[in-house]
Write an enzyme that holds these catalytic residues in place. Structure first.
Site, PDB file in Angstrom:
ATOM      1  N   ASP A 264       0.827  -1.201   0.000  1.00  0.00           N
ATOM      2  CA  ASP A 264       0.000   0.000   0.000  1.00  0.00           C
ATOM      3  C   ASP A 264       0.867   1.259   0.000  1.00  0.00           C
ATOM      4  O   ASP A 264       1.853   1.351   0.734  1.00  0.00           O
ATOM      5  CB  ASP A 264      -0.900  -0.018   1.239  1.00  0.00           C
ATOM      6  CG  ASP A 264      -1.759   1.219   1.367  1.00  0.00           C
ATOM      7  OD1 ASP A 264      -2.684   1.369   0.548  1.00  0.00           O
ATOM      8  OD2 ASP A 264      -1.498   2.025   2.276  1.00  0.00           O
ATOM      9  N   THR A 266       3.292   3.006  -1.506  1.00  0.00           N
ATOM     10  CA  THR A 266       4.747   2.955  -1.378  1.00  0.00           C
ATOM     11  C   THR A 266       5.385   4.332  -1.530  1.00  0.00           C
ATOM     12  O   THR A 266       6.537   4.534  -1.120  1.00  0.00           O
ATOM     13  CB  THR A 266       5.349   1.998  -2.417  1.00  0.00           C
ATOM     14  OG1 THR A 266       4.847   2.327  -3.721  1.00  0.00           O
ATOM     15  CG2 THR A 266       4.998   0.558  -2.086  1.00  0.00           C
ATOM     16  N   GLU A 299       1.403  -0.009  -4.940  1.00  0.00           N
ATOM     17  CA  GLU A 299       0.521   1.122  -5.217  1.00  0.00           C
ATOM     18  C   GLU A 299       1.391   2.354  -5.010  1.00  0.00           C
ATOM     19  O   GLU A 299       1.761   2.668  -3.885  1.00  0.00           O
ATOM     20  CB  GLU A 299      -0.676   1.149  -4.269  1.00  0.00           C
ATOM     21  CG  GLU A 299      -1.587   2.348  -4.514  1.00  0.00           C
ATOM     22  CD  GLU A 299      -2.527   2.631  -3.350  1.00  0.00           C
ATOM     23  OE1 GLU A 299      -3.658   3.055  -3.604  1.00  0.00           O
ATOM     24  OE2 GLU A 299      -2.112   2.428  -2.185  1.00  0.00           O
ATOM     25  N   ASP A 326      -3.953   5.827 -13.339  1.00  0.00           N
ATOM     26  CA  ASP A 326      -4.156   6.673 -14.512  1.00  0.00           C
ATOM     27  C   ASP A 326      -5.190   6.060 -15.448  1.00  0.00           C
ATOM     28  O   ASP A 326      -6.042   6.763 -16.005  1.00  0.00           O
ATOM     29  CB  ASP A 326      -2.838   6.878 -15.261  1.00  0.00           C
ATOM     30  CG  ASP A 326      -1.861   7.746 -14.492  1.00  0.00           C
ATOM     31  OD1 ASP A 326      -2.261   8.326 -13.466  1.00  0.00           O
ATOM     32  OD2 ASP A 326      -0.700   7.842 -14.924  1.00  0.00           O
ATOM     33  N   ILE A 395     -14.624   2.851  -5.126  1.00  0.00           N
ATOM     34  CA  ILE A 395     -16.015   2.600  -4.741  1.00  0.00           C
ATOM     35  C   ILE A 395     -16.259   3.134  -3.329  1.00  0.00           C
ATOM     36  O   ILE A 395     -17.124   3.982  -3.098  1.00  0.00           O
ATOM     37  CB  ILE A 395     -16.349   1.099  -4.791  1.00  0.00           C
ATOM     38  CG1 ILE A 395     -16.094   0.529  -6.187  1.00  0.00           C
ATOM     39  CG2 ILE A 395     -17.809   0.869  -4.394  1.00  0.00           C
ATOM     40  CD1 ILE A 395     -16.222  -0.979  -6.272  1.00  0.00           C
ATOM     41  N   GLY A 396     -15.476   2.646  -2.381  1.00  0.00           N
ATOM     42  CA  GLY A 396     -15.744   2.937  -0.979  1.00  0.00           C
ATOM     43  C   GLY A 396     -15.532   4.377  -0.576  1.00  0.00           C
ATOM     44  O   GLY A 396     -16.109   4.832   0.413  1.00  0.00           O
TER      45      GLY A 396
END
Length: 601
Positions: A264, A266, A299, A326, A395-396
């Site tokens: 996550d 980075t 990520e 992107d 989404i969240g």
């Protein structure tokens, strides 16, 4: 001698390690403390202080025993490398003998990266029960849908009973609301028996805001002068800190046999050491597990090509792939017309950005670090980017957790899905997307007091970043992320998969997955660095050719509502919403929304 975590080298520095029959070595890095005791089943044992701020003791103990560490002022804290917790992250830790689990899929060595089709899932919402064991029962559904990998959102122990997992504080302990370490191993084992890889999302850039006590006895673990969005950064320059996280990765890949990790954010892993933490991590993992297919994904908001670049022969990647925000952002602007927040940068030329994201892999400038400057200009192959139409974030973090199925017309979404699945980048779908799940996925968490109020306020900003508020809605209408109903309403409704619409979508996904494995995967396995060409077209059309070794992959997409002229198709269609006219040398007509993917040999 039994195979223990210590004997095979996955836990060397931190935590409680079995070093013999009923003998456990306890280790803690506490440079700020003069003395440390370990309380084992209620009995105190004074630990020996070693050089460098380490404390250590060996004692008779068994799996299932409870323990915690006592600081010099009498405060008790959980083991930061605990393998399991009795209750909260600040409570008693539980000894786990990782050699005790009897693996069934013993011959599993993984699958090549190019075969990857990922389903991202949240354990708590994947099934009504929200447990590792319950998830096992649904794995065959994913395998039948054509997935080859599942990516599990973070499971490290976090405060409370529910949350996304990105606020973990005990990075070695599977969250006890989901089950035991053996339950998680059973999930990985069952996936392997079905031919599914399992990747784990890990958070090495910060700790959660509550129940992390490291700063009380190891203040050098953090660097307050180098803040991140979540507080002080982690001090990777400290060897003990580097080992904590590198051994954590070894632990998940070794003791739990995960096939890879997704790291996550980075870009928030700051390190002035040489080699940089990310380089050291990738090298040690690949060396340790040289006999297995291990896949590492980042990520990275800095868009550092150096992390995923290959040389001219396709060799040399530190990480297999990086998430391609992107691609998502540009396509989201095209599909929905939303241009607020994160989408604003893509509003001027979303079609050009989309083409760049699908060819170069990047549409926005990179922010490279000098630790890999020699590879900054190296090329990134298509499989070095992980594409998605949506994931947990997009989404969240929306105001009302809507999925694309609620925002985009069915015909256009089907074309976008085919585009995702048949482009040469690695496709990722969010759980339920394969059968057209309409249930929202909300942001939810389980805090109280000031932190809870700060989270509520923070959701307003996130809503603005991901599409803004729908017409007629105000911030007062936003769902409360602390309300347990948001968690309950985020769970998949598997009955949708059995409905006529769900079965049609699943059949569509299975066809796309089969086509990808038959036609796209062999191209990726044959070469890492294809040439490409984009053809200028009218707005609404994407036309890209990738030239692999002796094979041309042609993609033609019309995302408008009108018929458009597309560049001529030379190859044999492997998927088409309508048949192309091979006699039309000047170009074909393609109804909108529509797609043609062809292969020419």
């Amino acid at each position: 001698m039994r195979e223990t975590a210590t004997s095979i080298g996955f836990r060397k520095s931190w935590g409680a390690n079995f070093i013999g029959d009923d003998v456990v070595q306890f280790r803690l890095w506490a440079p700020d403390e003069p003395t440390i005791d370990v309380a084992l089943n209620g009995t105190m044992h004074q630990m020996q202080r070693l050089d460098g701020g380490w404390f250590e003791i060996s004692a008779k103990a068994r799996a299932g025993d409870r323990y915690w560490f006592r600081l010099s002022d009498g405060t008790t804290v959980a083991d930061p490398a605990s393998s399991a917790q009795e209750s909260e992250a600040s409570g008693a830790s539980i000894l786990v003998d990782h050699s005790a689990y009897k693996w069934q899929a013993t011959s599993w060595r993984g699958r090549p990266w190019e075969e990857t089709i990922i389903s991202e899932l949240h354990i708590g919402c994947f099934t009504p029960e929200g447990t590792f064991r319950a998830a096992v029962e649904r794995l065959p559904d994913l395998a039948r849908a054509g997935f080859t990998a599942v990516e599990i959102m973070p499971v490290a122990q976090f405060p409370g009973a529910r949350g996304w997992g990105y606020d973990g504080v005990l990075h070695y302990a599977p969250h006890n609301a989901y089950g035991t370490p053996d339950d998680l191993k059973a999930l990985v084992d069952a996936a392997h028996s079905l031919g599914l890889m399992v990747l784990l999302d890990v958070v090495y850039n910060h700790f959660g805001p509550e129940q992390n006590h490291l700063a009380r006895y190891a203040s050098r673990f953090f660097n307050k002068d180098r803040p991140t969005p979540w507080g002080a950064s982690i001090a990777f320059e400290e060897d003990a800190v580097r080992r904590y996280f590198i051994e954590n990765a070894l632990y998940w890949l070794g003791d739990f046999r995960f096939d890879g990790l997704r790291l996550d954010a980075t870009d928030q892993i700051r390190d002035t050491s040489k080699p940089h933490f990310l380089v050291a991590l990738a090298h040690e993992l690949r060396q340790t597990f040289a006999g297995r297919e291990i896949h590492l994904v980042v990520e990275d908001a800095n868009r550092r090509r150096s992390l995923v670049a290959r040389d001219a022969n396709g060799v040399g990647a530190l990480f297999d792939g990086s998430w391609n925000d992107d691609f998502h952002n540009a396509l989201h602007v095209v599909a929905t017309g939303e241009t607020e927040g994160h989408y604003r940068r893509f509003a001027d030329d979303p079609w050009g950005d989309l083409r760049d994201a699908m060819t170069e892999g990047f549409a926005m400038p990179a922010k490279e670090d000098d630790f890999l400057s020699a590879r900054t200009n190296a090329r990134v192959p298509p499989q070095g980017r992980v594409n998605f139409l949506q994931n947990h974030d997009q989404i969240g973090n929306r105001a009302f957790g809507e999925r694309l199925v609620s925002l985009v017309k069915e015909e256009r979404l089907r074309v976008m899905t085919a585009m995702l699945m048949l482009a040469p980048q690695i496709p990722l779908l969010f759980m339920g997307e394969e059968y057209g799940e309409t249930q929202p996925f909300y942001f939810f968490t389980d805090y109280e007091g000031e932190i809870a109020e700060a989270i509520r306020l923070g959701r307003r900003g996130e809503a603005e970043n991901f599409g803004g508020l729908p017409p007629g809605k105000t911030v007062d209408d936003l769902p409360d992320p602390l309300d347990e109903r948001q968690f309950a309403e985020s769970k998949l409704r598997w009955s949708r998969a059995a409905s006529p619409a769900g079965r049609r979508q699943l059949a569509f996904m299975r066809d796309l997955a089969e086509i990808r494995q038959r036609h796209i995967v062999p191209l990726l396995a044959g070469t890492a660095l294809p040439q490409y060409r984009t053809t200028p077209t009218k707005e609404g059309v994407v036309a890209i050719d990738w030239q692999f070794e002796g094979v041309l992959l042609e993609l033609r997409v019309n995302l408008s509502e009108e018929t458009r002229i597309i560049p001529a198709i030379r190859g044999q269609p492997i998927f088409a919403s309508e048949a192309p006219d091979h006699n039309a040398a000047a170009g074909n007509e393609l109804s909108g929304p529509g797609i043609i993917v062809a292969v020419a040999r």
